[in-house]
Design a protein around this motif. Structure first.
Motif, short mmCIF file in Angstrom:
data_model
loop_
_atom_site.label_atom_id
_atom_site.label_comp_id
_atom_site.label_asym_id
_atom_site.label_seq_id
_atom_site.Cartn_x
_atom_site.Cartn_y
_atom_site.Cartn_z
N TYR A 136 26.00 113.84 34.64
CA TYR A 136 26.02 112.71 35.57
C TYR A 136 24.79 112.73 36.48
CZ TYR A 136 30.69 110.98 34.42
OH TYR A 136 31.76 110.44 33.78
N ILE A 137 24.42 113.90 36.95
CA ILE A 137 23.23 114.01 37.81
C ILE A 137 21.98 113.63 37.03
CG2 ILE A 137 21.78 115.66 39.06
CD1 ILE A 137 24.38 117.07 39.93
N ALA A 138 21.88 114.08 35.79
CA ALA A 138 20.72 113.74 34.96
C ALA A 138 20.66 112.24 34.69
CB ALA A 138 20.77 114.52 33.66
N ILE A 139 21.78 111.65 34.40
CA ILE A 139 21.83 110.20 34.15
C ILE A 139 21.45 109.44 35.42
CG2 ILE A 139 23.39 108.27 33.68
CD1 ILE A 139 24.85 110.15 31.72
N PHE A 140 21.92 109.89 36.56
CA PHE A 140 21.58 109.25 37.83
C PHE A 140 20.08 109.38 38.12
CE2 PHE A 140 21.12 109.38 42.48
CZ PHE A 140 21.56 108.09 42.77
N ALA A 141 19.49 110.54 37.83
CA ALA A 141 18.06 110.75 38.06
C ALA A 141 17.23 109.82 37.19
CB ALA A 141 17.70 112.21 37.81
N VAL A 142 17.61 109.67 35.93
CA VAL A 142 16.90 108.77 35.03
C VAL A 142 17.05 107.33 35.50
CG1 VAL A 142 16.88 107.84 32.67
CG2 VAL A 142 17.03 110.31 33.05
#
Length: 93
Positions: A9-15
């Motif tokens: 979720y954090i990676a998706i939010f960063a992208v």
């Protein structure tokens, strides 16, 4: 297993954040840099303060601009204060 989902979720939010805010800002900065690089003597400009003028001299970071119909009103200003450039031929950037 829960940590993997949180990291995903954090990676998706960063992208998502990159594509929504950072990428368009970089594109706009490249466009402004290209506009300033193509600046030539005789071009009409609009400054950040809303003044229209004509470029009469260019150095590395400073542009001397002539404002109004009074030919004695010549002001040096930074290139970063230019918002819009209209070429002497009439095309606008």
């Amino acid at each position: 297993m829960q940590w993997a989902i949180i990291v995903a979720y954090i990676a998706i939010f960063a992208v998502f954040l990159y594509f929504i805010s950072i990428r368009p800002q970089k594109k706009q900065q490249k466009k402004m840099d290209a506009m300033i690089a193509s600046l030539e003597v005789g071009d009409s400009i609009l400054t950040t303060s809303g003044f229209y003028g004509v470029v009469i001299d260019i150095t590395d970071e400073v542009v001397i601009v002539e404002f109004g119909s009074n030919k004695n009103c010549r002001i040096p200003m930074q290139k970063s204060a230019i918002v819009q450039v209209e070429k002497a031929g009439g095309e606008e950037e």
